[in-house]
Motif scaffolding. Structure first.
Motif, PDB file in Angstrom:
ATOM      1  N   TYR A 510       0.848  -1.153   0.184  1.00  0.00           N
ATOM      2  CA  TYR A 510      -0.226  -0.115   0.094  1.00  0.00           C
ATOM      3  C   TYR A 510       0.983   1.283   0.246  1.00  0.00           C
ATOM      4  CZ  TYR A 510      -3.592  -2.981   1.160  1.00  0.00           C
ATOM      5  OH  TYR A 510      -4.232  -4.364   1.478  1.00  0.00           O
ATOM      6  N   HIS A 511       0.473   2.151  -0.600  1.00  0.00           N
ATOM      7  CA  HIS A 511       1.177   4.153  -0.631  1.00  0.00           C
ATOM      8  C   HIS A 511       0.072   4.900  -0.175  1.00  0.00           C
ATOM      9  CE1 HIS A 511       3.770   6.614  -2.427  1.00  0.00           C
ATOM     10  NE2 HIS A 511       4.368   6.336  -1.222  1.00  0.00           N
ATOM     11  N   GLY A 512      -0.359   5.365   0.445  1.00  0.00           N
ATOM     12  CA  GLY A 512      -0.989   6.212   0.072  1.00  0.00           C
ATOM     13  C   GLY A 512      -2.970   6.246   1.225  1.00  0.00           C
ATOM     14  N   ARG A 513      -3.205   6.851   1.348  1.00  0.00           N
ATOM     15  CA  ARG A 513      -4.790   6.384   1.740  1.00  0.00           C
ATOM     16  C   ARG A 513      -5.813   7.357   1.144  1.00  0.00           C
ATOM     17  NH1 ARG A 513      -5.473   6.980   7.817  1.00  0.00           N
ATOM     18  NH2 ARG A 513      -3.833   8.893   8.044  1.00  0.00           N
ATOM     19  N   MET A 514      -6.676   7.208   1.439  1.00  0.00           N
ATOM     20  CA  MET A 514      -7.620   8.057   0.109  1.00  0.00           C
ATOM     21  C   MET A 514      -9.515   7.968   1.231  1.00  0.00           C
ATOM     22  SD  MET A 514      -8.596   5.033  -3.010  1.00  0.00           S
ATOM     23  CE  MET A 514      -9.976   6.825  -3.832  1.00  0.00           C
ATOM     24  N   GLY A 515     -10.526   8.331   1.311  1.00  0.00           N
ATOM     25  CA  GLY A 515     -11.151   8.068   1.689  1.00  0.00           C
ATOM     26  C   GLY A 515     -12.797   7.550   0.811  1.00  0.00           C
ATOM     27  N   ILE A 516     -12.856   7.065   1.962  1.00  0.00           N
ATOM     28  CA  ILE A 516     -14.729   6.534   0.776  1.00  0.00           C
ATOM     29  C   ILE A 516     -15.357   7.269   1.810  1.00  0.00           C
ATOM     30  CG2 ILE A 516     -13.601   4.375   1.129  1.00  0.00           C
ATOM     31  CD1 ILE A 516     -14.592   2.818   3.450  1.00  0.00           C
ATOM     32  N   PHE A 517     -16.890   7.795   1.276  1.00  0.00           N
ATOM     33  CA  PHE A 517     -17.591   8.535   2.235  1.00  0.00           C
ATOM     34  C   PHE A 517     -19.377   7.604   2.133  1.00  0.00           C
ATOM     35  CE2 PHE A 517     -13.790  10.438   0.272  1.00  0.00           C
ATOM     36  CZ  PHE A 517     -13.397  10.965   1.033  1.00  0.00           C
ATOM     37  N   GLU A 518     -19.872   8.296   3.202  1.00  0.00           N
ATOM     38  CA  GLU A 518     -21.132   8.799   2.709  1.00  0.00           C
ATOM     39  C   GLU A 518     -22.691   9.299   3.014  1.00  0.00           C
ATOM     40  OE1 GLU A 518     -22.836   4.322   5.507  1.00  0.00           O
ATOM     41  OE2 GLU A 518     -23.847   6.252   6.626  1.00  0.00           O
ATOM     42  N   LEU A 519     -22.528   9.692   2.658  1.00  0.00           N
ATOM     43  CA  LEU A 519     -22.918  11.428   2.266  1.00  0.00           C
ATOM     44  C   LEU A 519     -24.410  11.658   2.088  1.00  0.00           C
ATOM     45  CD1 LEU A 519     -22.892  14.532   1.476  1.00  0.00           C
ATOM     46  CD2 LEU A 519     -22.920  14.378  -0.361  1.00  0.00           C
ATOM     47  N   MET A 520     -25.002  11.846   3.386  1.00  0.00           N
ATOM     48  CA  MET A 520     -26.366  11.321   3.540  1.00  0.00           C
ATOM     49  C   MET A 520     -27.001  12.910   3.468  1.00  0.00           C
ATOM     50  SD  MET A 520     -29.146  10.500   6.436  1.00  0.00           S
ATOM     51  CE  MET A 520     -28.404  11.146   8.108  1.00  0.00           C
ATOM     52  N   LEU A 521     -27.939  13.399   2.257  1.00  0.00           N
ATOM     53  CA  LEU A 521     -28.445  14.473   2.058  1.00  0.00           C
ATOM     54  C   LEU A 521     -29.965  15.117   3.274  1.00  0.00           C
ATOM     55  CD1 LEU A 521     -28.023  15.472  -1.736  1.00  0.00           C
ATOM     56  CD2 LEU A 521     -26.625  16.266   0.203  1.00  0.00           C
ATOM     57  N   ILE A 522     -30.212  16.301   3.811  1.00  0.00           N
ATOM     58  CA  ILE A 522     -31.550  15.711   4.158  1.00  0.00           C
ATOM     59  C   ILE A 522     -32.088  16.831   3.884  1.00  0.00           C
ATOM     60  CG2 ILE A 522     -31.891  16.142   7.064  1.00  0.00           C
ATOM     61  CD1 ILE A 522     -30.026  14.641   7.397  1.00  0.00           C
ATOM     62  N   ASP A 523     -33.781  16.121   3.830  1.00  0.00           N
ATOM     63  CA  ASP A 523     -34.577  16.437   2.404  1.00  0.00           C
ATOM     64  C   ASP A 523     -35.987  16.042   3.523  1.00  0.00           C
ATOM     65  OD1 ASP A 523     -35.307  13.122   2.568  1.00  0.00           O
ATOM     66  OD2 ASP A 523     -35.345  13.308   0.296  1.00  0.00           O
ATOM     67  N   ASP A 524     -37.297  17.024   3.076  1.00  0.00           N
ATOM     68  CA  ASP A 524     -38.230  16.194   3.400  1.00  0.00           C
ATOM     69  C   ASP A 524     -38.699  15.216   4.066  1.00  0.00           C
ATOM     70  OD1 ASP A 524     -38.515  18.944   3.275  1.00  0.00           O
ATOM     71  OD2 ASP A 524     -40.506  18.876   1.250  1.00  0.00           O
ATOM     72  N   ASP A 525     -38.426  13.894   3.289  1.00  0.00           N
ATOM     73  CA  ASP A 525     -38.430  13.036   3.884  1.00  0.00           C
ATOM     74  C   ASP A 525     -38.466  12.253   5.387  1.00  0.00           C
ATOM     75  OD1 ASP A 525     -40.543  12.170   1.929  1.00  0.00           O
ATOM     76  OD2 ASP A 525     -39.368  11.492   0.440  1.00  0.00           O
ATOM     77  N   ILE A 526     -36.295  12.514   4.837  1.00  0.00           N
ATOM     78  CA  ILE A 526     -36.022  12.351   5.930  1.00  0.00           C
ATOM     79  C   ILE A 526     -36.100  13.601   7.206  1.00  0.00           C
ATOM     80  CG2 ILE A 526     -33.343  12.412   6.995  1.00  0.00           C
ATOM     81  CD1 ILE A 526     -33.717  10.313   4.812  1.00  0.00           C
ATOM     82  N   ARG A 527     -36.589  14.775   7.203  1.00  0.00           N
ATOM     83  CA  ARG A 527     -36.712  15.483   8.109  1.00  0.00           C
ATOM     84  C   ARG A 527     -37.858  14.910   8.562  1.00  0.00           C
ATOM     85  NH1 ARG A 527     -35.837  19.860   4.749  1.00  0.00           N
ATOM     86  NH2 ARG A 527     -33.942  19.818   5.396  1.00  0.00           N
ATOM     87  N   ALA A 528     -38.972  14.577   7.895  1.00  0.00           N
ATOM     88  CA  ALA A 528     -39.724  13.567   8.969  1.00  0.00           C
ATOM     89  C   ALA A 528     -39.866  12.888   9.400  1.00  0.00           C
ATOM     90  CB  ALA A 528     -40.845  13.542   7.752  1.00  0.00           C
TER      91      ALA A 528
END
Length: 582
Positions: A510-528
């Motif tokens: 291995y040489h270096g690191r990188m990110g893995i991501f989980e992006l959750m957008l807060i829309d009206d359904d999530i807000r409810a």
């Protein structure tokens, strides 16, 4: 004499013609490189290399034909003359991509170079070697750097040699152990100790270490470097007799009290190593056999704040760019300690940092200093907590606020009120995934309706090691492996890569690191759902239905691209039920 510029000139024409005849380079690509050279300057071959039209090995082969020089596929330790190495500073060798090989019976000095068209260093080398004739041989840059690192490691300036130097004066060591704090200061100023500490830091930078650990025991001092999130022991243990002097020297560099050995201390060192500036966060901790020292090395460079290089995909970047352009709301980044949350937030701030925005941060501590941004370091001893600092910041007319971490309900509520009154707020939480950040805020005591109305997105992240491109090993994945990373096995072979190991990656694969991501957008359904105070699993299920990629699924994408391995993604993420199709 200046560096050759390739065009116009017969030498440039020859090498470009050789590349046209011997590689896949097309006349159109060459014309485009010449146009770019006319616009930006530099050399045609550099533009060809950066565009990927030719490889460095193909260019070396062309130079070899043009200049009638030997190409060396590898340079072994025994190929480099230690006496010649002693005369050339390591910075000079690395800057110009050269390494001295040998001096023959006629006095000719043979030099390996990755750039035979750069003639300035040849004049310097003739002076260094007292007018000797210089004969060039060619090697690619990776080979040159590997040879430099190996050669200088075993030379008289190596860490091991300096440790022996410092340990050689037994009278000094005896007096050092029995001395009072004032004498410790004098002992720490002794040249061998200074050289030893400097060498440790230089060695750490060269090995890409993020942390240096000095761990005393009864008979020795173990030195470990954290490289790509894994601890290694790169040098043999140092004599325990040197411990007090080494710690005193480091404390002096960090502005700490060398007389205080009973309590933990924190400090900061600013260094310049190989032309780059570093902030070093210093921590000392008293243990049974002395003080344990950990130094975290943070390069002061904008390169590490480039969100593309951190590992964001195009879709994720588009979504993130829309979020950070908002005038108000809270954006949270979550993950365990050491998962790169602060780097991501700094990268986001760097993107929106402009003269028309007043950006203020409250951190513990300030890790990287950003030009044009007001950065406050919390100090609980004088009452400057996150909550107290945040109240004061709101009176400074900010557009954007970064709160290093939301640790209590008071800080959370002030941050929420700030977002509701027209400020964009960035902060971090320690949770395992994005949906858990919402339930964590509610558990702190924040009203669910306030969370739902102020929060605009939650980004969870982890760091995984990147496979070394020089030695990664291709193989056909089993169905079981694909299912483990959440991929539904297709009716065909899938080629993945795994770690192997070579000199470039210190045989780790291995040489270096990188990110893995989980992006959750807060829309009206999530807000409810948030307003109903449901659990995080229900929120996660709804978010994935609406297109959220989980940490493991994002990791799976990077596995399929050959950027990391199945083992790394499994190490960094939790098992999830969803299965993706490829």
């Amino acid at each position: 004499m200046s560096q050759a510029t390739d065009s116009p000139g017969p030498a440039s024409y020859d090498v470009c013609q050789i590349l046209l005849a011997s590689t896949g380079l097309t006349p159109e690509q060459l014309d485009a490189a010449r146009d770019e050279q006319a616009e930006k300057g530099g050399r045609v071959v550099d533009h060809l290399l950066s565009a990927g039209h030719v490889s460095s090995d193909e260019l070396l082969a062309a130079w070899s034909r043009q200049l009638d020089l030997v190409v060396r596929p590898q340079i072994r330790a025994e190929d480099v003359d230690d006496e010649l190495i002693e005369k050339i500073p390591i910075a000079f060798a690395k800057n110009h991509g050269i390494v001295p090989l040998r001096r023959d019976a006629d006095g000719i000095v043979y030099i390996a170079t990755s750039n035979p068209m750069e003639t300035d260093p040849l004049d310097d080398l003739r002076l260094i070697f007292e007018g000797a004739e210089i004969q060039l041989e060619l090697a690619n840059q990776r080979t040159i750097l590997g040879a430099i690192n190996e050669a200088y490691d075993r030379g008289p300036g190596s860490t091991d040699a300096l440790a022996e130097d410092a340990a050689g004066d037994l009278d000094f060591l005896t007096s050092e152990f029995s001395s009072e704090p004032e004498d410790l200061l004098d002992a720490a100023d002794d040249a061998p100790i200074i050289k030893l500490v400097n060498s440790l830091l230089q060695h750490a930078v060269k090995e890409r270490a993020s942390d240096v650990h000095l761990e005393p025991s009864e008979s020795e001092i173990r030195v470990r470097f954290r490289i790509d999130d894994v601890l290694y022991e790169p040098i043999k243990p140092l004599p325990s007799a040197l411990h007090a002097s080494i710690v005193s020297r480091i404390k002096i560099m960090g502005g700490l009290n060398i007389a205080e050995k009973r309590l933990p201390q924190d400090g900061r060192i600013r260094l310049k190593i190989a032309g780059r500036d570093y902030d070093v966060r210093l921590s000392t901790l008293p243990i049974a056999y002395g003080e344990r020292v950990v130094m975290r090395l943070l390069p002061r460079t904008q390169e590490m704040l480039d969100l593309e290089k951190i590992g964001f995909g195009k879709e994720q970047l588009r979504a993130l760019n829309r979020l950070i352009a908002r005038p108000n709301g809270i954006i949270l980044v979550t993950g365990p300690t050491g998962s790169g949350k602060t780097t991501t937030l700094y990268g986001a701030l760097s993107r929106i940092n402009a003269t028309d925005k007043n950006i203020i941060t409250i951190e513990d501590p300030v890790e990287i200093q950003l030009k044009g941004i007001g950065q406050i370091e919390v100090n609980p001893k004088v009452g400057l907590t996150f909550a107290a600092g945040l109240r004061s910041v709101l009176r400074q007319d900010p557009n954007v606020i970064l709160v290093g971490e939301i640790r209590d309900v008071e800080t959370a509520e002030i941050a929420i009120q700030a977002s509701l009154t027209g400020h964009l707020v960035f902060s971090t939480l320690h949770t395992n995934d994005a949906p858990s950040a919402i339930t964590r805020l509610v558990d702190m005591g924040v009203e669910p309706f306030l969370v739902g109305s102020s929060l605009v997105a939650v980004l969870a992240q982890r760091l995984v090691r990147v496979l070394c491109t020089e030695c990664r090993e291709a193989y056909v994945a089993s169905d079981e492996e694909l299912r483990e990373i959440g991929v539904k096995p297709p009716q065909r072979d899938v080629t993945l890569y795994r770690a192997h190991g070579c000199a470039r990656c210190n045989h780790t694969g291995y040489h270096g690191r990188m990110g893995i991501f989980e992006l959750m957008l807060i829309d009206d359904d999530i807000r409810a759902l948030v307003s109903q105070n449901v659990d995080s699993k229900t929120i996660k299920h709804k978010a994935t239905q609406k297109g959220m990629h989980t940490l493991r699924s994002d990791g799976a994408v990077k596995v399929l691209r050959g950027q990391t391995s199945v083992a790394e993604v499994l190490r960094a993420t939790e098992e999830e039920g969803a299965v993706a199709q490829i």
